[in-house]
Design an enzyme around this catalytic site. Sequence first.
Site, PDB file in Angstrom:
ATOM      1  N   GLU A 140     -13.904   6.715   1.660  1.00 11.26           N
ATOM      2  CA  GLU A 140     -12.522   6.939   0.862  1.00 11.26           C
ATOM      3  C   GLU A 140     -13.008   7.609  -0.603  1.00 11.26           C
ATOM      4  O   GLU A 140     -14.288   7.204  -1.204  1.00 11.26           O
ATOM      5  CB  GLU A 140     -12.108   5.585   0.349  1.00 11.26           C
ATOM      6  CG  GLU A 140     -10.707   5.769  -0.561  1.00 11.26           C
ATOM      7  CD  GLU A 140      -9.938   4.734  -0.739  1.00 11.26           C
ATOM      8  OE1 GLU A 140     -10.347   3.516  -0.443  1.00 11.26           O
ATOM      9  OE2 GLU A 140      -8.859   4.799  -1.484  1.00 11.26           O
ATOM     10  N   GLU A 196     -16.299   6.262  -6.510  1.00  6.48           N
ATOM     11  CA  GLU A 196     -15.497   5.958  -7.396  1.00  6.48           C
ATOM     12  C   GLU A 196     -16.445   6.275  -8.736  1.00  6.48           C
ATOM     13  O   GLU A 196     -17.663   5.638  -8.698  1.00  6.48           O
ATOM     14  CB  GLU A 196     -14.805   4.458  -7.330  1.00  6.48           C
ATOM     15  CG  GLU A 196     -14.318   4.122  -8.886  1.00  6.48           C
ATOM     16  CD  GLU A 196     -13.043   5.090  -9.143  1.00  6.48           C
ATOM     17  OE1 GLU A 196     -12.081   5.360  -8.355  1.00  6.48           O
ATOM     18  OE2 GLU A 196     -13.120   5.794 -10.435  1.00  6.48           O
ATOM     19  N   ASP A 237      -5.546  11.721  -8.138  1.00  8.08           N
ATOM     20  CA  ASP A 237      -4.915  12.089  -9.365  1.00  8.08           C
ATOM     21  C   ASP A 237      -4.135  13.363  -9.344  1.00  8.08           C
ATOM     22  O   ASP A 237      -4.427  14.660  -8.734  1.00  8.08           O
ATOM     23  CB  ASP A 237      -5.786  12.165 -10.750  1.00  8.08           C
ATOM     24  CG  ASP A 237      -6.468  10.816 -11.002  1.00  8.08           C
ATOM     25  OD1 ASP A 237      -6.027  10.206 -11.802  1.00  8.08           O
ATOM     26  OD2 ASP A 237      -7.413  10.702 -10.133  1.00  8.08           O
ATOM     27  N   LYS A 297       0.080  19.755 -14.781  1.00  4.47           N
ATOM     28  CA  LYS A 297       0.325  20.985 -15.213  1.00  4.47           C
ATOM     29  C   LYS A 297      -0.478  22.098 -14.657  1.00  4.47           C
ATOM     30  O   LYS A 297      -1.529  21.948 -14.225  1.00  4.47           O
ATOM     31  CB  LYS A 297      -0.384  21.219 -16.754  1.00  4.47           C
ATOM     32  CG  LYS A 297       0.329  19.929 -17.690  1.00  4.47           C
ATOM     33  CD  LYS A 297      -0.109  20.202 -18.916  1.00  4.47           C
ATOM     34  CE  LYS A 297       0.438  19.164 -20.076  1.00  4.47           C
ATOM     35  NZ  LYS A 297      -0.358  18.669 -21.035  1.00  4.47           N
ATOM     36  N   ASP A 312       2.409   9.739  -4.558  1.00  5.36           N
ATOM     37  CA  ASP A 312       3.781   9.410  -4.770  1.00  5.36           C
ATOM     38  C   ASP A 312       4.325  10.763  -5.509  1.00  5.36           C
ATOM     39  O   ASP A 312       5.417  10.687  -6.390  1.00  5.36           O
ATOM     40  CB  ASP A 312       3.897   8.285  -5.707  1.00  5.36           C
ATOM     41  CG  ASP A 312       3.047   8.311  -6.921  1.00  5.36           C
ATOM     42  OD1 ASP A 312       1.796   8.939  -6.840  1.00  5.36           O
ATOM     43  OD2 ASP A 312       3.227   7.557  -8.049  1.00  5.36           O
ATOM     44  N   THR A 366      -0.280  -0.716  -3.181  1.00  5.00           N
ATOM     45  CA  THR A 366      -1.154  -0.831  -4.155  1.00  5.00           C
ATOM     46  C   THR A 366      -0.288  -0.608  -5.490  1.00  5.00           C
ATOM     47  O   THR A 366       0.761  -0.154  -5.406  1.00  5.00           O
ATOM     48  CB  THR A 366      -2.264   0.043  -4.023  1.00  5.00           C
ATOM     49  OG1 THR A 366      -1.646   1.621  -4.129  1.00  5.00           O
ATOM     50  CG2 THR A 366      -3.199   0.145  -2.877  1.00  5.00           C
ATOM     51  N   TYR A 425      -0.611   1.634  -7.490  1.00  7.14           N
ATOM     52  CA  TYR A 425      -0.213   3.160  -7.697  1.00  7.14           C
ATOM     53  C   TYR A 425       1.216   3.369  -6.908  1.00  7.14           C
ATOM     54  O   TYR A 425       2.105   3.987  -7.479  1.00  7.14           O
ATOM     55  CB  TYR A 425      -1.219   4.109  -7.463  1.00  7.14           C
ATOM     56  CG  TYR A 425      -2.216   3.779  -8.392  1.00  7.14           C
ATOM     57  CD1 TYR A 425      -1.933   4.690  -9.619  1.00  7.14           C
ATOM     58  CD2 TYR A 425      -3.329   3.201  -8.062  1.00  7.14           C
ATOM     59  CE1 TYR A 425      -3.223   4.335 -10.644  1.00  7.14           C
ATOM     60  CE2 TYR A 425      -4.362   3.115  -9.119  1.00  7.14           C
ATOM     61  CZ  TYR A 425      -4.362   3.729 -10.134  1.00  7.14           C
ATOM     62  OH  TYR A 425      -5.164   3.576 -11.195  1.00  7.14           O
ATOM     63  N   GLU A 426       1.212   2.737  -5.762  1.00  6.57           N
ATOM     64  CA  GLU A 426       2.385   2.930  -5.039  1.00  6.57           C
ATOM     65  C   GLU A 426       3.530   2.278  -5.355  1.00  6.57           C
ATOM     66  O   GLU A 426       4.838   2.712  -5.564  1.00  6.57           O
ATOM     67  CB  GLU A 426       2.132   2.341  -3.553  1.00  6.57           C
ATOM     68  CG  GLU A 426       3.276   2.708  -2.410  1.00  6.57           C
ATOM     69  CD  GLU A 426       3.187   2.549  -0.909  1.00  6.57           C
ATOM     70  OE1 GLU A 426       1.884   2.325  -0.793  1.00  6.57           O
ATOM     71  OE2 GLU A 426       3.873   2.589  -0.203  1.00  6.57           O
TER      72      GLU A 426
HETATM   73  C1  LIG Z   1      -4.996   6.878  -9.335  1.00 12.79           C
HETATM   74  S1  LIG Z   1      -6.412   6.205  -8.740  1.00 12.79           S
HETATM   75  C2  LIG Z   1      -6.026   5.738  -7.094  1.00 12.79           C
HETATM   76  C3  LIG Z   1      -6.736   4.505  -6.937  1.00 12.79           C
HETATM   77  C4  LIG Z   1      -6.855   4.307  -5.319  1.00 12.79           C
HETATM   78  N1  LIG Z   1      -7.022   5.285  -4.265  1.00 12.79           N
HETATM   79  C5  LIG Z   1      -5.533   3.629  -4.978  1.00 12.79           C
HETATM   80  O1  LIG Z   1      -4.594   3.851  -4.042  1.00 12.79           O
HETATM   81  O2  LIG Z   1      -5.282   2.094  -5.438  1.00 12.79           O
HETATM   82  C6  LIG Z   1      -7.553   7.511  -8.604  1.00 12.79           C
HETATM   83  C7  LIG Z   1      -8.910   7.122  -8.802  1.00 12.79           C
HETATM   84  O3  LIG Z   1      -9.863   8.157  -8.127  1.00 12.79           O
HETATM   85  C8  LIG Z   1     -10.754   8.127  -9.079  1.00 12.79           C
HETATM   86  N2  LIG Z   1     -11.427   9.500  -8.658  1.00 12.79           N
HETATM   87  C9  LIG Z   1     -10.810  10.755  -9.023  1.00 12.79           C
HETATM   88  N3  LIG Z   1     -11.426  11.810  -8.610  1.00 12.79           N
HETATM   89  C10 LIG Z   1     -12.488  11.295  -8.087  1.00 12.79           C
HETATM   90  C11 LIG Z   1     -13.759  11.634  -7.665  1.00 12.79           C
HETATM   91  N4  LIG Z   1     -13.872  13.443  -7.235  1.00 12.79           N
HETATM   92  N5  LIG Z   1     -14.895  11.181  -7.293  1.00 12.79           N
HETATM   93  C12 LIG Z   1     -14.595   9.862  -7.146  1.00 12.79           C
HETATM   94  N6  LIG Z   1     -13.575   9.122  -7.767  1.00 12.79           N
HETATM   95  C13 LIG Z   1     -12.611  10.076  -8.249  1.00 12.79           C
HETATM   96  C14 LIG Z   1     -10.478   7.861 -10.362  1.00 12.79           C
HETATM   97  O4  LIG Z   1     -11.559   7.351 -11.255  1.00 12.79           O
HETATM   98  C15 LIG Z   1      -9.230   6.818 -10.040  1.00 12.79           C
HETATM   99  O5  LIG Z   1      -9.907   5.677 -10.323  1.00 12.79           O
END
Ligand SMILES: C[S@@+](CC[C@H](N)C(=O)[O-])C[C@H]1O[C@@H](n2cnc3c(N)ncnc32)[C@H](O)[C@@H]1O
Length: 258
Positions: free
Chosen positions: A82, A107, A157, A161, A193, A236, A238-239
Amino acid sequence: MQNPSETPSGGPRPRAHRVHRDVVSFVRRSARMNPSQEKAWQTWNESRVVRVAQGETETSVAPQPPVDWTAVFGRSAPLLVEIGSGTGESLVAMAQQHPDANVVAFEVFQPAVASTLGRMAREDVDNVRIVMANGQQGLEHLFEPESVEELWLFFSDPWHKARHHKRRLVSTDFAQLVRSRLVTGGRWRLATDWEDYAQWMREVLDDAPGLVNEHLDPTDPEHTGWAPRLEMRPVTKYERKGLAAGRNIRDLTYRKTS
Ligand SMILES: C[S@@+](CC[C@H](N)C(=O)[O-])C[C@H]1O[C@@H](n2cnc3c(N)ncnc32)[C@H](O)[C@@H]1O
């Protein structure tokens, strides 16, 4: 007056070393941990967080020989990966549903990694190891080609933009990296989403060589390319946030064909 490119004695001033910063899909926030995260980190990081050679920045991964995951987990098992596991809400639940797999999560945010460690302990899950670094570079440098059964990218994420689109994890180049690391028949599962990011994923991935959208069949109006909600993925934060704001959740599954 002294020439700024010279030292007081007249010799050339050594050039300051510039740190090379890649365009990345995340922003580093304050890494302050609360007491329970601190405790989980102290208790579990040594055995559950995998150290790798770092590049020029704290979150980058240097080119290095792939990790021997069999040695790390103490057993040979299918690898599930993941990227962006956050606090591990889906990671831990999904790892629990795959007790016979070795699960590697990337992460960058330490407090989130600490929360994941706490969650693993509470749920008694020990088939997960975490790399606290950029998963894009980690996938490239830490895995052999054709070694990953599944890659998960959930609620990555969205970078809305246009000038930030280059930060989106899903891109043509990244698709080919994923393809190279997946075993033939392996799957890339995504969820978001944000409709504009979902459409972007379709545009980039539906035409990616060597990957096929498992739910797209132009001869069947039922198979429009969107996957049914992945049952093993828990709802989760975010969802829930997306649903509360009236957004649609999109799941996608691509299979490596060659
Ligand atoms: C919006 S959160 C979603 C977390 C999780 N997947 C969930 O659905 O609950 C996105 C996470 O991805 C991490 N992240 C973004 N780009 C990443 C990368 N290239 N490598 C490791 N982590 C990353 C961010 O730090 C953040 O914690």
